[in-house]
Write an enzyme that holds these catalytic residues in place. Sequence first.
Site, PDB file in Angstrom:
ATOM      1  N   ASP A  62      29.028  39.871  50.849  1.00 16.63           N
ATOM      2  CA  ASP A  62      28.622  39.038  49.719  1.00 16.63           C
ATOM      3  C   ASP A  62      29.201  37.628  49.801  1.00 16.63           C
ATOM      4  O   ASP A  62      28.549  36.657  49.399  1.00 16.63           O
ATOM      5  CB  ASP A  62      29.048  39.693  48.407  1.00 16.63           C
ATOM      6  CG  ASP A  62      28.187  40.903  48.058  1.00 16.63           C
ATOM      7  OD1 ASP A  62      27.212  41.160  48.790  1.00 16.63           O
ATOM      8  OD2 ASP A  62      28.490  41.579  47.062  1.00 16.63           O
ATOM      9  N   GLY A  63      30.423  37.494  50.319  1.00 21.52           N
ATOM     10  CA  GLY A  63      31.021  36.176  50.437  1.00 21.52           C
ATOM     11  C   GLY A  63      30.228  35.262  51.356  1.00 21.52           C
ATOM     12  O   GLY A  63      30.056  34.068  51.078  1.00 21.52           O
ATOM     13  N   ASN A 136      27.418  33.035  41.718  1.00 22.54           N
ATOM     14  CA  ASN A 136      28.187  34.091  41.066  1.00 22.54           C
ATOM     15  C   ASN A 136      28.891  33.601  39.800  1.00 22.54           C
ATOM     16  O   ASN A 136      28.595  34.056  38.705  1.00 22.54           O
ATOM     17  CB  ASN A 136      29.236  34.650  42.029  1.00 22.54           C
ATOM     18  CG  ASN A 136      28.917  36.050  42.488  1.00 22.54           C
ATOM     19  OD1 ASN A 136      27.820  36.546  42.297  1.00 22.54           O
ATOM     20  ND2 ASN A 136      29.887  36.697  43.122  1.00 22.54           N
ATOM     21  N   ASP A 137      29.846  32.682  39.979  1.00 21.07           N
ATOM     22  CA  ASP A 137      30.648  32.304  38.820  1.00 21.07           C
ATOM     23  C   ASP A 137      31.375  30.979  39.006  1.00 21.07           C
ATOM     24  O   ASP A 137      31.606  30.509  40.128  1.00 21.07           O
ATOM     25  CB  ASP A 137      31.666  33.398  38.472  1.00 21.07           C
ATOM     26  CG  ASP A 137      32.487  33.871  39.668  1.00 21.07           C
ATOM     27  OD1 ASP A 137      32.779  33.047  40.537  1.00 21.07           O
ATOM     28  OD2 ASP A 137      32.822  35.066  39.725  1.00 21.07           O
ATOM     29  N   ASP A 166      45.170  33.174  31.113  1.00 20.70           N
ATOM     30  CA  ASP A 166      45.302  32.946  32.550  1.00 20.70           C
ATOM     31  C   ASP A 166      44.107  32.183  33.100  1.00 20.70           C
ATOM     32  O   ASP A 166      44.167  31.646  34.207  1.00 20.70           O
ATOM     33  CB  ASP A 166      45.427  34.275  33.300  1.00 20.70           C
ATOM     34  CG  ASP A 166      46.813  34.887  33.155  1.00 20.70           C
ATOM     35  OD1 ASP A 166      47.680  34.245  32.529  1.00 20.70           O
ATOM     36  OD2 ASP A 166      47.020  35.998  33.665  1.00 20.70           O
ATOM     37  N   THR A 177      29.000  41.530  38.209  1.00 23.66           N
ATOM     38  CA  THR A 177      29.656  42.671  38.859  1.00 23.66           C
ATOM     39  C   THR A 177      30.809  42.245  39.760  1.00 23.66           C
ATOM     40  O   THR A 177      31.343  43.062  40.508  1.00 23.66           O
ATOM     41  CB  THR A 177      28.637  43.466  39.694  1.00 23.66           C
ATOM     42  OG1 THR A 177      27.939  42.576  40.575  1.00 23.66           O
ATOM     43  CG2 THR A 177      27.627  44.173  38.795  1.00 23.66           C
ATOM     44  N   ASN A 180      34.085  38.961  36.857  1.00 20.90           N
ATOM     45  CA  ASN A 180      33.802  39.272  35.452  1.00 20.90           C
ATOM     46  C   ASN A 180      33.994  40.754  35.153  1.00 20.90           C
ATOM     47  O   ASN A 180      34.584  41.118  34.126  1.00 20.90           O
ATOM     48  CB  ASN A 180      32.370  38.845  35.123  1.00 20.90           C
ATOM     49  CG  ASN A 180      31.908  39.350  33.772  1.00 20.90           C
ATOM     50  OD1 ASN A 180      32.314  38.867  32.737  1.00 20.90           O
ATOM     51  ND2 ASN A 180      31.024  40.362  33.808  1.00 20.90           N
ATOM     52  N   LEU A 181      33.505  41.610  36.014  1.00 21.82           N
ATOM     53  CA  LEU A 181      33.654  43.053  35.829  1.00 21.82           C
ATOM     54  C   LEU A 181      35.130  43.447  35.850  1.00 21.82           C
ATOM     55  O   LEU A 181      35.597  44.216  35.001  1.00 21.82           O
ATOM     56  CB  LEU A 181      32.889  43.804  36.920  1.00 21.82           C
ATOM     57  CG  LEU A 181      33.068  45.320  36.972  1.00 21.82           C
ATOM     58  CD1 LEU A 181      32.551  45.977  35.701  1.00 21.82           C
ATOM     59  CD2 LEU A 181      32.368  45.898  38.192  1.00 21.82           C
TER      60      LEU A 181
END
Length: 280
Positions: A62-63, A136-137, A166, A177, A180-181
């Site tokens: 995924d990276g 993703n984020d 934090d 997923t 966040n998950l």
Amino acid sequence: MKHFLVITNKEKDKDLSITNVIRQHLQDAGAICYVHNEYTKNKLKPLDVPDDTECILVIGGDGTILNAATKIIGKNIPILGINLGTLGFLAEVNVKDIHQTLDRLIADNYQIENRTMLSCEVFRDGARVESYHALNDIVLSKSGYNSVIGLSIAINETEIESYYADGLIICTPTGSTAYNLAAGGPIINPTCKNFVVTPICPHSLTTRSVVLAKDDVITIRMMGQSSGRETINPIIIYDGRLGLELYPGDEIHVYKAEEVTPFIKMTKVSFAKILRDKML
């Protein structure tokens, strides 16, 4: 499809054996295959995408896919991931299915699924100093062990709360997923258009994740650290890559990007089944 670009993570396909199998299969079928194999240590060197590219095959995890996605923003070229990683939420195809998958791609037997992306702008003293895109984020994170950061959160210019934490995660459905998950946020089907704001270890009894509509804009104002703490500036992280160091008074605006990342879908497996298979 007849024109392919293969992006290989050399840390996953060390001897390029999988890459060479793919290239040979495509060439034997009369297709054109370009190869970019300079991805190492979570860095994808400058990417030259041939104008006639119809599909990008990403070999890794995924990276690798996240890095590739940010390199081709706006090109509208579909991506298909071949999983040599671990969980592989984004990398749909396993090595054992490569030959069948390539034949289906050449025969145009596949579906396209557009994934929502995020745009992020950082303002300092009223001027935009940096911008990012993420599949993703976007994460605002403390950068020292003995520190927490102050955040003031507004949605569509209405402040909803302020707290020390934090950090903060703003994620797409695709990224729900990921971090966040792990931080206790909700999982969202990746075909949705919403995005999620999830605090990381907030010093509050009431702070929870918030699911936002596709047209919402979130504004985060950096308030600095709580008194008596060592001064270590937080940082912004986009899809796992380090971004700008942040200072008190900085404003970060995050919203749904105009661009999308098109993914090739080879199966009609439900998201629920994917969750069950990946998470159990």
